[in-house]
Structure formats: structure tokens, C-alpha cells
Design an enzyme around this catalytic site. Structure first.
Site, short mmCIF file in Angstrom:
data_model
loop_
_atom_site.label_atom_id
_atom_site.label_comp_id
_atom_site.label_asym_id
_atom_site.label_seq_id
_atom_site.Cartn_x
_atom_site.Cartn_y
_atom_site.Cartn_z
N GLY A 28 -33.93 31.45 -70.86
CA GLY A 28 -33.42 32.76 -70.49
C GLY A 28 -32.98 33.59 -71.68
CG HIS A 29 -30.50 32.45 -74.08
ND1 HIS A 29 -29.65 33.37 -73.52
CD2 HIS A 29 -30.04 31.23 -73.72
CE1 HIS A 29 -28.70 32.72 -72.85
NE2 HIS A 29 -28.92 31.43 -72.95
CG ASP A 74 -26.29 23.97 -75.37
OD1 ASP A 74 -27.01 23.50 -74.48
OD2 ASP A 74 -26.26 25.18 -75.65
CG HIS A 95 -24.87 31.36 -71.12
ND1 HIS A 95 -24.19 30.99 -72.27
CD2 HIS A 95 -26.10 30.81 -71.23
CE1 HIS A 95 -24.97 30.25 -73.01
NE2 HIS A 95 -26.13 30.12 -72.41
CB CYS A 148 -46.03 73.55 -64.78
SG CYS A 148 -47.36 74.71 -65.18
N PRO A 161 -50.78 74.17 -60.84
CG PRO A 161 -49.09 72.89 -61.79
CD PRO A 161 -50.19 72.81 -60.80
#
Length: 557
Positions: free
Chosen positions: A59-60, A115, A197, A380, A533
Site C-alpha cells: 500500500g506504500h 515490522d 497507515h 465558448c 457555439p
């Protein structure tokens, strides 16, 4: 709350799918069979050398697998979304590089409990098997003035260790398949010091412009009362990393980068190198992080060293600064005197016609915008009004030339510079080509030739043709009528009146056409219920020219 849409097959398998895609597109990477591990393909090259392994939750991206390659990491162990990798996979990666002959193995771990635990357990088991494994824990976060027991988090500065913070969060993000966010911000709020996170930051505040947000971040990062601060003094040399947390546009990232460089320069800091890009994300988090590392000559050499890692940017040697000498603007060569003997109306008549055109376009602003909303971006009327205002301003500054070629050439310069959009370029092309056709040509037939020349230039570069539902439809119809000017004895005003009628009919006919060019070509014909236009505007301009030529000079508009 609506769950953010994700291009994932399954929530449980998205990390594996992402790594498989990365490896499939990069010949220098390999997957470790049975594990969510990416290794260099040339493991034999690390024999007798120290191997670098890192990793963490997915996810990083591009962290960390994007930094595997010669000159950076030997391998990476990825966990599931925002989850630490398993002890078994970490141990398998250690064994793979050890068996390849690595002299030692260094684990680079971000400071998160999961971790530390999983990499630490794998280290203990590997050491028990006889491997020479050591671990460094990275905590580069400076968000918390007084870090708690958990210490400083590891964030984007980790990638600098792979090679040799404080961030504002401004939006909503989510894990694939998840339905709840850890918190939500109001539309006018930002969070300072948010974790990668989704952990809440240290301060919530009202949204700030880039300069103020960066100033606030750097002030916090260098505040001596902050136990996690970085000491910066005038003359310090640093590496600056401006990191996209996932959902920031490249345009916004550039704005933040410029603000960061200015802010550091104002403090007398030398930015020896700067990295701007997407290096460590938190899915699609709409935010940015700043990382500053004090550097010396040796560190700069390590940063500059070549690497095959796909996510490491191509950093050009040299400092970052907002004070670079600009390339001098080219001097426009003086225009050659024009051999323009064409007979045109008087300056007073030219002014009357142009004022009539400008007032007509200004009065049609809302109508043209409304017509444009069906197939375009609804501007326009705005662009035509912008051109009208520019022409009025130009006439106030100097009398318009009466010679036809000079007049159209000058008008081309005005619309090209001030009108904007594709319409400005198309009108510029038309007027430039028509002016060239009129040089040295006399009489009414020359205007028919000029009309044809202008249309030919528009078609050559614009790619449209009659029937494609564009401004060209009105111009082409008017050009066919103007060819009568080549007939002996033709009344110019009567021919122009017929041309205006043809242009108006052609503009109305675009209501029933399938768009073949321009932005409207991307819209299904069933949704195009109004005339084009651009075609309507052209018909109105021609009608205003006719009115201006017919009106006695003494009358008021």
C-alpha cells in the site's frame, strides 16, 4: 460513506498481483517461489558482499519493491495491505541471499511494532542458523514533539537509507475492500503529521495554500522545542525529498516543491539535491510529505551513484534553486515593410466595424457558454468575450490600421495572445492566412480569395471539414457566397448580406450534425441538441461586420 473504487481483483490478492505486475515489467527482478518476496535477478553478484533487505506492509508503492536493483536493495519482503510481512517470508528471503553467498545481511526496517517484531524474530532464527544478519530500525518522523514509547515512525526518509517528516493530509483514502476510515476531515481541513497507515496526526487546521503549509511544516520540523527536530542553520547543505503520498496531482506536487525550495532558500539553506515524485505512498492519500537530510560530499556521491532500481529518480547533479538565470526572451525581428496597396475602409469605419463585432460578442457571452455546455466545457462565450475585450483595449491604445492586410495581421496578434483556447488559435490561423492573401491585392475579389486562404489554413492544421459541426461550417458557407465578389459589377454589401444569411443557416444546420472534430466529437450525437457555439459565433461576427459597414458613421451604436 461510499467506498473508494479500486482496480483490484481481490482484496486478499492485490499485493501479490501488484508484485507480479512489477516483476513482469522489469527484467531485473524475480519473485521468490511461494513467498511475497522480490529479489534481484543477479543474486550471484552479491557473493562476498553485504546484501540489503527491507520491506513492510503493501500500500506504500513504489516502496519498497521499486527500490530493488543494482545500487540499492537486494530484496524486499512485502506484507498484506498495511500489514507486516510474515516471519516465514522474511526468513526465506534471508536464506535466499545467504545461500547466494552474501558476506552479511542488513535488514532495513521501519519503526512500526509489527515490522520490528517480525523482522526481529526472523533475524533471531537466521542467526541461530549461522547467518550474519543485523538490523537497523529507521525512525525519521518528526511529527511528534515528544515521541512516546513507540518512538519515531519510519516514513519516506527510509528510501534514502535504501540508497545510501512531516506531511499534511488533505483528503480521504481507504484500504481496498474496506468500508471505514480511521477518521474523516471536513472539506476545508487538513491534518498535519499524519502517519502513512492513516494514523491521526499532531494537528488539525484549516486548509492553507502551499506556501503557508510548507512554511508550517518546516517550522515544526526545525523547531528546537521539538525533540524530533532537525537542526538547520544558515549554510547547511541538505537533500530535499518532496513525496507524493498517493493522491496528489503532479501539478500540485510541483507547486509544493517550489514553495519548499523558496522557504529553505530564505533560511540560507543550500539544497544540494532535490527529489520530487512518488516514492512512498499510503494508497491514494491526498497529501505530501517533506524529508530533509543533512548531507556532506560523501553522502551526495552515494545519492548520485547509479542504480538499476526502477523507482529511484534520475536526479541530475546540481543544486535546487528558484534563482536560476532565465533564458533571455528572443528578440522579435522587425517586420519587413509590407507592400500593401490594398484599398480598404477608413480608420473610422474600421473602428465602427470592430466596435460592432466586440459589442455583439460581449452580448452573446452567456448564450455561447450555454450552447457550449452540451458538448464542451462551457467557456465558448467567455473566450469570445475575452477576445472582444482585448480588441477594445487594443483600439484604445492605438488607431487600427486601415490597410486590410495590416489590419487582419494585427487582429491575429491580438487574438493569439489574448483569446486562448483552440478558438484563439483557429481565428489566428484564419486571420494570418487571410492577411497574407490580401497583401498587394486590390478590389472586392481579393476578399473572396482571403476567405478561401483563411479556411484552407484552418483545415490544414485543425483537421476539420465542412459537415463536422464546427465553426468551419459557417465560414465555408459564407465563403461560397463571397465568391460572387469575383463577378463583374457585384455589390459588395449585397454579397456580404448573402454570406451572412448562408453562415446563419449553416450554423443552425449544425444542430442536426454528428460532430466529426473538436471536443464535441467525443459526445454522442443524441446528446447534441443545440447548434455548435463556434459556428453561431462566426455567423454573428459576419453579421456584425455587415452592420458596421452599413451604418452611417455619424450614428451611435
Amino acid at each position: 460513506m461510499e467506498v473508494p473504487k479500486k482496480l483490484v481483483t481481490t482484496v486478499s490478492g492485490c499485493a501479490d498481483d501488484a508484485l507480479a505486475g512489477l516483476v513482469a515489467c522489469n527484467s531485473g527482478l524475480r519473485l521468490l517461489q511461494g513467498h511475497r518476496v522480490v529479489l534481484r535477478h543477479d543474486l550471484q553478484a552479491i557473493r562476498g558482499r553485504v546484501a540489503l533487505l527491507s520491506g513492510g506492509g503493501s500500500g506504500h508503492e513504489p516502496a519498497h519493491a521499486g527500490y530493488v536493483g543494482k545500487g540499492m536493495l537486494t530484496g524486499v519482503v512485502a506484507g498484506a495491505m498495511f500489514a507486516s510481512p510474515s516471519v516465514g517470508s522474511i526468513l526465506a528471503a534471508i536464506r535466499a541471499v545467504a545461500q547466494a553467498g552474501a558476506a552479511g545481511i542488513l535488514l532495513i526496517v521501519m519503526n512500526y511494532t509489527g515490522d520490528r517484531l517480525n523482522f526481529g524474530m526472523a533475524l533471531e532464527r537466521a542467526q541461530a542458523e549461522g547467518a550474519d544478519v543485523r538490523m537497523v530500525v529507521v525512525g525519521d518522523d518528526c511529527a511528534f514533539a515528544t515521541p512516546g514509547k513507540a518512538g519515531r515512525r519510519g516514513i519516506c526518509g527510509t528510501i534514502l537509507l535504501h540508497k545510501v517528516l512531516l506531511g499534511p493530509f488533505m483528503g480521504i483514502w481507504g484500504i481496498p475492500g474496506g468500508s471505514k476510515l480511521s477518521f474523516q476531515l471536513a472539506e476545508d481541513e487538513m491534518e498535519l503529521g499524519l502517519g502513512i497507515h492513516g494514523e491521526a496526526g499532531v494537528r488539525r487546521m484549516k486548509m492553507l495554500p502551499a506556501d503557508k503549509a510548507v512554511e508550517t511544516m518546516l517550522k515544526h520540523m526545525t523547531d528546537p522545542s521539538n525533540a524530533s527536530h532537525l537542526s538547520l542553520t544558515p549554510g547547511s547543505s541538505v537533500l530535499l525529498v518532496v513525496n507524493n503520498l498517493g493522491g496528489l496531482s503532479c501539478l500540485e506536487l510541483g507547486i509544493v516543491a517550489g514553495a519548499a525550495v523558496r522557504c529553505l532558500e530564505n533560511r540560507g539553506i543550500r539544497i544540494t539535491r532535490a527529489m520530487v515524485g512518488t516514492f512512498m505512498t499510503s494508497m491514494e492519500m491526498a497529501g505530501v510529505s517533506l524529508t530533509i537530510m543533512l548531507v556532506d560530499e560523501e553522502l551526495v556521491k552515494l545519492i548520485d551513484a547509479k542504480t538499476m532500481a526502477v523507482a529511484w529518480p534520475n536526479i541530475l547533479a546540481g543544486p535546487a534553486t528558484t534563482r536560476r538565470e532565465e533564458v533571455p526572451a528572443p528578440i522579435e525581428a522587425p517586420r519587413k515593410p509590407q507592400d500593401d496597396t490594398g484599398i480598404g475602409p477608413s480608420t473610422a469605419r474600421v473602428e465602427r466595424v470592430l466596435q460592432r463585432v466586440c459589442s455583439t460578442l460581449l452580448g452573446m457571452r452567456d448564450k455561447l457558454n450555454e450552447l457550449d455546455r452540451g458538448a464542451g466545457d462551457g467557456d465558448c462565450g467567455h473566450t469570445h468575450a475575452q477576445a472582444a475585450q482585448a480588441i477594445q483595449e487594443w483600439m484604445r491604445s492605438r488607431p487600427p490600421p486601415a490597410a486590410p492586410a495590416q489590419l487582419l495581421s494585427a487582429l491575429a496578434d491580438v487574438v493569439l495572445e489574448q483569446m486562448g483556447g483552440s478558438s484563439g488559435v483557429l481565428y489566428g490561423l484564419f486571420l494570418t492566412a487571410a492577411a497574407r492573401s490580401l497583401r498587394g491585392n486590390n478590389g472586392s475579389p481579393a476578399w473572396a480569395d482571403a476567405m478561401d486562404a483563411g479556411i484552407e489554413a484552418m483545415q490544414r492544421y485543425g483537421g476539420a471539414a465542412p459537415g463536422d459541426r464546427t465553426m468551419l461550417d459557417s465560414l465555408f458557407a459564407a465563403a461560397q457566397a463571397l465568391r460572387s465578389l469575383r463577378n463583374p459589377g457585384a455589390d459588395p454589401l449585397q454579397v456580404l448580406a448573402a454570406a451572412v444569411q448562408s453562415a446563419e443557416a449553416a450554423a443552425e444546420a449544425t444542430r442536426h450534425m454528428e460532430a466529426g472534430a473538436g471536443r464535441a466529437s467525443y459526445v454522442h450525437s443524441s446528446r447534441l441538441e443545440q447548434p455548435d457555439p463556434g459556428a453561431v459565433a462566426v455567423a454573428a461576427v459576419l453579421g456584425a461586420v455587415l452592420q458596421g459597414l452599413r451604418e452611417p458613421l455619424g450614428t451611435r451604436q
